[in-house]
Design a protein around this motif. Structure first.
Motif, PDB file in Angstrom:
ATOM      1  N   GLU A  98       0.893  -1.274   0.118  1.00 42.43           N
ATOM      2  CA  GLU A  98       0.015   0.150  -0.145  1.00 42.43           C
ATOM      3  C   GLU A  98       0.853   1.264   0.160  1.00 42.43           C
ATOM      4  O   GLU A  98       0.621   2.043  -0.760  1.00 42.43           O
ATOM      5  N   ASN A 123       0.798   4.029  -2.796  1.00 48.78           N
ATOM      6  CA  ASN A 123       0.582   5.416  -2.562  1.00 48.78           C
ATOM      7  C   ASN A 123       1.686   6.284  -3.006  1.00 48.78           C
ATOM      8  O   ASN A 123       1.543   7.313  -3.733  1.00 48.78           O
ATOM      9  N   ARG A 143       0.705   6.753  -6.680  1.00 51.74           N
ATOM     10  CA  ARG A 143      -0.316   7.308  -6.945  1.00 51.74           C
ATOM     11  C   ARG A 143      -0.172   8.867  -6.585  1.00 51.74           C
ATOM     12  O   ARG A 143      -0.973   9.973  -7.161  1.00 51.74           O
ATOM     13  N   HIS A 144       0.490   9.187  -5.488  1.00 46.33           N
ATOM     14  CA  HIS A 144       0.371  10.469  -5.076  1.00 46.33           C
ATOM     15  C   HIS A 144       1.500  11.346  -4.934  1.00 46.33           C
ATOM     16  O   HIS A 144       1.644  12.445  -4.587  1.00 46.33           O
ATOM     17  N   GLY A 195      -6.236   3.447   2.769  1.00 47.48           N
ATOM     18  CA  GLY A 195      -4.952   2.843   2.582  1.00 47.48           C
ATOM     19  C   GLY A 195      -4.378   2.886   3.891  1.00 47.48           C
ATOM     20  O   GLY A 195      -3.859   2.146   4.584  1.00 47.48           O
TER      21      GLY A 195
HETATM   22 MG   LIG Z   1      -3.816   4.385  -0.749  1.00 50.51          MG
END
Ligand SMILES: [Mg+2]
Ligand SMILES: Nc1ncnc2c1ncn2[C@@H]1O[C@H](COP(=O)(O)OP(=O)(O)OP(=O)(O)O)[C@@H](O)[C@H]1O
Length: 381
Positions: free
Chosen positions: A290, A294, A297-298, A338
């Motif tokens: 996770e 992340n 994604r971020h 998450g």
């Molecule tokens: Mg997440």
């Protein structure tokens, strides 16, 4: 004029019941000290009802739990404390009848405050009788159990969440195995068939060149489907987590993120000598998965470091990226699960987790697990 001060908990004419009068306690019901004592109780609503159920006394605890001042409630029927459904089913009356016939009843349920809000109450109604046996009224003691109920609900939710998590993990393992063993085997068989077809076609001088090219393209396609099935199965649950352990699974995960996202992932595992329980290994793998998801994604990061080490009686895990970071408290919306699921997994293993980040300063996750909670043989599997 109605007074806002809680009144004496007993009408001054009250006589002690046989039961209370014979108590070893030196105070009697008619003693003003006894009234003051009951009035001082904050955590319990203690009040008297007349034989019809009208409130005749009120203490401080009653005021703070139910919200009415003595002046507002004395003289009213005690059914105002019940929910409309309970009133419609005649519960207040039934409780008085039962208390009168059995001496005392206890009940737990929702009650209504003056402002209409509900609280979970534990209530006892005791019939008070004169020495000749005639009913003088009832003593009612109510305790607000809402916090305790919430605690029980929280414990239940938490047990449910760990059950759902392990059921999900089992399901993922099953689907991963099916994908790998069933679909994977069939694809390998198909590839061999096409390879044989290709061989036959090549040996047969009459086979058109484009047919041979097609069988070669088919083999390439099947290879790619096999790779996809492996990747999907691995993402669901990497087989090496069960076979080779967490260290190998983390290396595999890092390689996946390197290859797919061009992210420089380094894994420094100085805790490989520690044999982990399957639950702990799965939890740590999922947390790392996770955290890396992340990052892609971020974070807009180029580098991530995953570190594991044993320090005294703790297993420590640290994940850190060099991305754009975030303001933490702004990012805990209802749709973000998450970080929440990381916290839940850590909590289930009696550990602690902290997130640290600021805009422009990357994102850091620090976790400590007590060794006893994560090492093998502590697990029920
Ligand atoms: Mg997440
Ligand atoms: N490595 C990171 N860098 C920057 N921001 C991050 C990072 N990790 C998390 N965040 C921020 O924290 C938020 C919460 O993350 P969380 O994983 O809980 O939810 P999510 O990734 O948005 O959704 P999901 O429920 O699918 O995981 C993210 O939306 C993001 O804004």
């Amino acid at each position: 004029m109605p007074s806002d001060r809680p009144s004496s908990p007993l009408p001054s004419s009250s006589q002690p019941s046989d039961e209370l009068a014979s108590s070893a306690f030196p105070l009697t019901l008619s003693d003003p000290h006894f009234g003051a004592l009951i009035d001082a109780v904050q955590d319990y609503a203690i009040f008297m009802l007349d034989p019809d159920g009208r409130v005749v006394s009120w203490n401080r605890g009653a005021q703070s739990i139910k919200g009415y001042t003595a002046g507002e409630i004395i003289g009213q029927h005690f059914s105002v404390f019940y929910t409309p459904d309970d009133v419609a089913s005649g519960k207040p009356r039934t409780e008085l009848l039962l208390a009168a016939s059995e001496g005392r009843i206890e009940d737990e349920g929702w009650r209504v405050r003056k402002d209409g809000s509900h609280f979970w109450a534990n209530a006892t109604i005791t019939a008070i009788r004169a020495p000749d046996g005639s009913l003088r009224g009832f003593a009612k003691v109510t305790r607000d159990m809402t916090d305790r109920l919430r605690l029980v609900e929280l414990q239940h939710a938490s047990a449910l969440s760990s059950h759902v998590q392990s059921a999900r993990e089992e399901e993922r393992t099953r689907i991963a195995r099916e994908l790998h063993d069933d679909l994977g085997q069939q694809l390998v068989a198909l590839k061999m068939d096409v390879a044989l077809l290709d061989q036959a076609a090549t040996e047969d001088g009459k086979t058109a060149r484009h047919t041979i090219a097609q069988t070669i393209a088919l083999q390439v396609q099947i290879d790619s489907i096999i790779a996809s099935a492996r990747r999907i199965a691995g993402g669901l649950r990497p087989p090496m987590l069960d076979d080779l352990g967490l260290g190998a699974a983390l290396e595999w995960l890092a390689a996946e993120f390197r290859n797919r996202y061009g992210l420089a992932v380094s894994v420094q595992n100085a805790a490989d000598q520690l044999a982990l329980s399957p639950t702990a290994a799965t939890a740590i793998f999922r947390i790392a998965q996770e955290a890396l998801t992340n990052v892609t994604r971020h974070a807009e990061a180029t580098r991530v470091r995953v570190q594991m080490r044993v320090e005294q009686d703790e297993l420590r895990m640290h994940v850190e990226d060099n991305g754009k970071g975030t303001t933490l408290d702004r990012n805990r919306g209802k749709e973000n699960f998450g970080l929440l699921s990381m916290q839940e997994r850590v909590r289930q293993l009696h550990g602690r987790i902290t997130f640290d980040s600021a805009p422009g300063d990357g994102f850091r996750i620090d976790i400590c697990f007590p060794i006893d909670a994560v090492k093998a043989n502590q697990d029920d599997n």
